[in-house]
Scaffold this motif. Sequence first.
Motif, mmCIF file in Angstrom:
data_model
loop_
_atom_site.group_PDB
_atom_site.id
_atom_site.type_symbol
_atom_site.label_atom_id
_atom_site.label_comp_id
_atom_site.label_asym_id
_atom_site.label_seq_id
_atom_site.Cartn_x
_atom_site.Cartn_y
_atom_site.Cartn_z
ATOM 1 N N LEU A 28 15.717 -10.311 4.515
ATOM 2 C CA LEU A 28 15.834 -10.159 5.961
ATOM 3 C C LEU A 28 17.292 -9.953 6.379
ATOM 4 C CD1 LEU A 28 13.308 -12.893 7.162
ATOM 5 C CD2 LEU A 28 13.067 -10.432 7.453
ATOM 6 N N LYS A 29 18.210 -10.683 5.720
ATOM 7 C CA LYS A 29 19.629 -10.519 6.035
ATOM 8 C C LYS A 29 20.109 -9.120 5.675
ATOM 9 C CE LYS A 29 21.061 -15.370 5.671
ATOM 10 N NZ LYS A 29 21.865 -16.348 4.903
ATOM 11 N N ARG A 30 19.665 -8.618 4.517
ATOM 12 C CA ARG A 30 20.100 -7.282 4.096
ATOM 13 C C ARG A 30 19.588 -6.208 5.062
ATOM 14 N NH1 ARG A 30 19.421 -9.515 -1.140
ATOM 15 N NH2 ARG A 30 17.229 -8.885 -1.211
ATOM 16 N N LEU A 31 18.381 -6.419 5.598
ATOM 17 C CA LEU A 31 17.793 -5.437 6.508
ATOM 18 C C LEU A 31 18.193 -5.669 7.958
ATOM 19 C CD1 LEU A 31 14.168 -5.315 5.021
ATOM 20 C CD2 LEU A 31 15.996 -3.635 4.705
ATOM 21 N N GLY A 32 18.903 -6.765 8.221
ATOM 22 C CA GLY A 32 19.332 -7.060 9.583
ATOM 23 C C GLY A 32 18.198 -7.448 10.505
ATOM 24 N N GLN A 33 17.157 -8.097 9.947
ATOM 25 C CA GLN A 33 15.980 -8.450 10.731
ATOM 26 C C GLN A 33 15.900 -9.949 11.055
ATOM 27 O OE1 GLN A 33 13.651 -6.139 11.914
ATOM 28 N NE2 GLN A 33 15.249 -4.745 11.201
ATOM 29 N N THR A 34 16.988 -10.681 10.813
ATOM 30 C CA THR A 34 16.937 -12.126 11.076
ATOM 31 C C THR A 34 16.713 -12.462 12.546
ATOM 32 O OG1 THR A 34 19.366 -12.086 11.047
ATOM 33 C CG2 THR A 34 18.249 -12.836 9.050
ATOM 34 N N PRO A 35 17.279 -11.688 13.523
ATOM 35 C CA PRO A 35 16.995 -12.019 14.937
ATOM 36 C C PRO A 35 15.503 -11.929 15.272
ATOM 37 C CG PRO A 35 18.922 -10.591 14.781
ATOM 38 C CD PRO A 35 18.300 -10.620 13.426
ATOM 39 N N LYS A 36 14.825 -10.879 14.761
ATOM 40 C CA LYS A 36 13.395 -10.743 15.020
ATOM 41 C C LYS A 36 12.607 -11.870 14.365
ATOM 42 C CE LYS A 36 13.196 -5.733 15.700
ATOM 43 N NZ LYS A 36 12.571 -4.458 15.241
ATOM 44 N N ALA A 37 13.009 -12.247 13.147
ATOM 45 C CA ALA A 37 12.326 -13.344 12.457
ATOM 46 C C ALA A 37 12.520 -14.653 13.218
ATOM 47 C CB ALA A 37 12.859 -13.476 11.031
ATOM 48 N N ARG A 38 13.731 -14.855 13.733
ATOM 49 C CA ARG A 38 14.016 -16.063 14.507
ATOM 50 C C ARG A 38 13.180 -16.092 15.788
ATOM 51 N NH1 ARG A 38 18.922 -15.112 15.576
ATOM 52 N NH2 ARG A 38 19.784 -15.898 13.607
ATOM 53 N N GLU A 39 13.061 -14.931 16.428
ATOM 54 C CA GLU A 39 12.281 -14.846 17.668
ATOM 55 C C GLU A 39 10.807 -15.142 17.397
ATOM 56 O OE1 GLU A 39 11.185 -11.525 21.123
ATOM 57 O OE2 GLU A 39 12.570 -11.036 19.478
ATOM 58 N N ARG A 40 10.295 -14.585 16.299
ATOM 59 C CA ARG A 40 8.891 -14.827 15.942
ATOM 60 C C ARG A 40 8.635 -16.300 15.663
ATOM 61 N NH1 ARG A 40 6.504 -13.252 10.123
ATOM 62 N NH2 ARG A 40 4.354 -13.951 10.379
ATOM 63 N N LEU A 41 9.575 -16.921 14.949
ATOM 64 C CA LEU A 41 9.438 -18.344 14.643
ATOM 65 C C LEU A 41 9.519 -19.188 15.907
ATOM 66 C CD1 LEU A 41 9.129 -20.318 12.249
ATOM 67 C CD2 LEU A 41 11.612 -20.494 12.187
ATOM 68 N N ALA A 42 10.399 -18.805 16.829
ATOM 69 C CA ALA A 42 10.550 -19.552 18.080
ATOM 70 C C ALA A 42 9.276 -19.485 18.914
ATOM 71 C CB ALA A 42 11.731 -19.001 18.872
ATOM 72 N N ILE A 43 8.609 -18.333 18.925
ATOM 73 C CA ILE A 43 7.362 -18.184 19.683
ATOM 74 C C ILE A 43 6.281 -19.100 19.115
ATOM 75 C CG2 ILE A 43 5.489 -16.584 20.224
ATOM 76 C CD1 ILE A 43 7.599 -14.350 20.331
ATOM 77 N N THR A 44 6.162 -19.135 17.782
ATOM 78 C CA THR A 44 5.154 -19.998 17.155
ATOM 79 C C THR A 44 5.477 -21.471 17.371
ATOM 80 O OG1 THR A 44 4.891 -18.318 15.434
ATOM 81 C CG2 THR A 44 3.916 -20.459 15.010
ATOM 82 N N ALA A 45 6.769 -21.817 17.289
ATOM 83 C CA ALA A 45 7.170 -23.206 17.517
ATOM 84 C C ALA A 45 6.860 -23.634 18.949
ATOM 85 C CB ALA A 45 8.658 -23.381 17.219
ATOM 86 N N GLU A 46 7.091 -22.729 19.898
ATOM 87 C CA GLU A 46 6.775 -23.047 21.292
ATOM 88 C C GLU A 46 5.273 -23.225 21.487
ATOM 89 O OE1 GLU A 46 7.496 -21.181 25.776
ATOM 90 O OE2 GLU A 46 8.192 -20.110 23.987
ATOM 91 N N SER A 47 4.487 -22.388 20.795
ATOM 92 C CA SER A 47 3.035 -22.518 20.871
ATOM 93 C C SER A 47 2.566 -23.856 20.308
ATOM 94 C CB SER A 47 2.369 -21.357 20.109
ATOM 95 O OG SER A 47 0.966 -21.482 20.123
ATOM 96 N N TYR A 48 3.200 -24.271 19.197
ATOM 97 C CA TYR A 48 2.846 -25.567 18.605
ATOM 98 C C TYR A 48 3.234 -26.707 19.559
ATOM 99 C CZ TYR A 48 2.776 -29.500 15.363
ATOM 100 O OH TYR A 48 2.522 -30.704 14.773
ATOM 101 N N GLN A 49 4.376 -26.555 20.227
ATOM 102 C CA GLN A 49 4.804 -27.570 21.190
ATOM 103 C C GLN A 49 3.788 -27.704 22.321
ATOM 104 O OE1 GLN A 49 8.382 -26.532 23.240
ATOM 105 N NE2 GLN A 49 8.693 -28.547 24.117
ATOM 106 N N LYS A 50 3.284 -26.567 22.822
ATOM 107 C CA LYS A 50 2.323 -26.601 23.914
ATOM 108 C C LYS A 50 1.003 -27.235 23.484
ATOM 109 C CE LYS A 50 4.145 -22.591 26.429
ATOM 110 N NZ LYS A 50 3.880 -21.184 26.864
ATOM 111 N N THR A 51 0.521 -26.882 22.286
ATOM 112 C CA THR A 51 -0.742 -27.474 21.823
ATOM 113 C C THR A 51 -0.604 -28.966 21.573
ATOM 114 O OG1 THR A 51 -0.198 -26.854 19.536
ATOM 115 C CG2 THR A 51 -1.557 -25.319 20.792
ATOM 116 N N THR A 52 0.553 -29.379 21.053
ATOM 117 C CA THR A 52 0.781 -30.811 20.826
ATOM 118 C C THR A 52 0.802 -31.569 22.146
ATOM 119 O OG1 THR A 52 2.077 -30.324 18.830
ATOM 120 C CG2 THR A 52 2.335 -32.509 19.798
#
Length: 572
Positions: A212-236
């Motif tokens: 991901l670092k070589r392809l420069g896709q870490t911001p998108k990966a971080r955003e995707r992870l943040a969305i799932t984490a927020e979803s888990y926070q809401k369900t909890t």
Amino acid sequence: MKKRIKTPEQQFLAALQNEERKRYQVVKWLGVLIAFALVAQAVGLAKVFSDLVLEGRFPLTAALLSAAAFLTKSFAQYWREQLSAAASRAIRFSLRQRMINHLTQLGPRRLTIDEDGGLSTRVYEQVDALDDYFTRYVPQVFLVTFVPLTILVAVAPVSWVAFSIFMVTAPLVIFFMILVGHKAAQANRRQFNVLQMLSNQFLDLNQGMGELKRLGQTPKARERLAITAESYQKTTMGVLRLAFLSTGTLELFASVSIAMVALYLGLGLLEQLPWQVGVAPVSLFAAFFLLLMAPEFYLPLRQLGNDYHAKQKAEAAAVDIQELLMTADQDESTHKLNPQSYPSAIGAFIEFNKLAWCHNGRQRLHPMSAILQQGDRVWLRGESGAGKSSLMTILLGFEKHFDGGLYVEGDAFHSMNMANWRRRLAWLPQNPEWVQGTVRQNLELGIGRCTDQALLDSLKKAQCWEFVETLPYGWDTPISEAGTGLSGGQMQRLSIARALLSDADVWLLDEPCSGLDPDTAEQVLNTLDEVSFGKTLIIVSHDTHPVVWANQRWLMTQEGVHVEAQTPISYV
């Protein structure tokens, strides 16, 4: 009366509970003791209070009775909790062991259930989600039945009005407990699904961070992870909101019911009841007794209400756990064809006789016939989709639903003991799996503790000692799952060292040079040539990494396996 049919998850939980039936039987008898102690304690305290108010004396016998009942109740409650916790630990330990064993038997098929991150959530998070159910809910189910019944029997001769209040309000508490609990079950299922997704994403990001670092896709990966984490926070938070709502509702009804009993007793002692003016319906002793019994009557119901979400949480977890175990059971299949129609060749070590495999309507391995003698080293190559990895899957014992004949030393493969067979195997996949730990711990994984000399010998033979010796703590140096600090070639050499430690006589290698540069791949193959001499070996490799030292060369196509070259084994 029609018997209520249990759902599959309820039957599953009941079967787990039955494993610890002896402990739970003792827990029930302790619950009986608690119920009797509550009544005895209330009788003693009511006698003490009434005599102090009416006669101004302190009844020592009644005080001793209440003290003895209190100590008995406390003792029984303590051991009840200890036994319930011990039963829960035993059940969860046994269940987790079963799940890990099933996943081991499934092998690559486990990925048809979920990714490894999601599976680890089932094995750890969802099994632990059963703790509150077995520790609190199961013991409370008996207590919530026996304690109120005991109190009703004790209260009925004293006051029919208090008895009626108890009888009318108790079902309301149970009704709202079930109503809110049903919503909590749905919220728990959503929470577990999001947690599995989050676990899979964490694992994917951990394994692919470098790419991901070589392809420069870490911001998108971080955003995707943040969305799932927020979803888990809401369900909890949704689960917690329902839990608080359930507790608040039960507390409200219980408090109103206790207030109704207190109001009746207060007006009765003042002789101001509308239907009984000028007459006290109960004595002061009876009033104290009823007032002490009212909170104890509702306490088990309130506690069960607090624990009811644990039942819904456990049932939600049981659905995913059952899916895992049922998928594992599907692997216990047998041959489609009669193995007697494919006789074994005399003297062969491993024989493939028109071996084929069709999975989900797709031909994964086309019919092939070949023979390996002990000590043969086979270079297997072929186009993608020809069935090379499928052949490895069958030899590893992870798929027995194949056609044709497969024999090891004359014995039909499907009738062999897989545990004994796998002890003879060394498996080197394209991407060997590592765990967070030291180099030594990874080398001993699945093998057991090895002596320092055995470890040193295997590292030297695999040509690993030169770089292991330079690590900060030698073989006690920690490495990550991705082998941080080590190159791909070094990680593959460590895999070879692990195979040597296993003392296996059959080696299966699925493209061990995949992802390596030509020079490193050649070095790894040269190392394999030296250390695998005398072993029976099948190595999958493309033409870009030729295995010149193999004494058999197989070409796998859509028509099967063609033996391109075969030379006798020379031990000179």
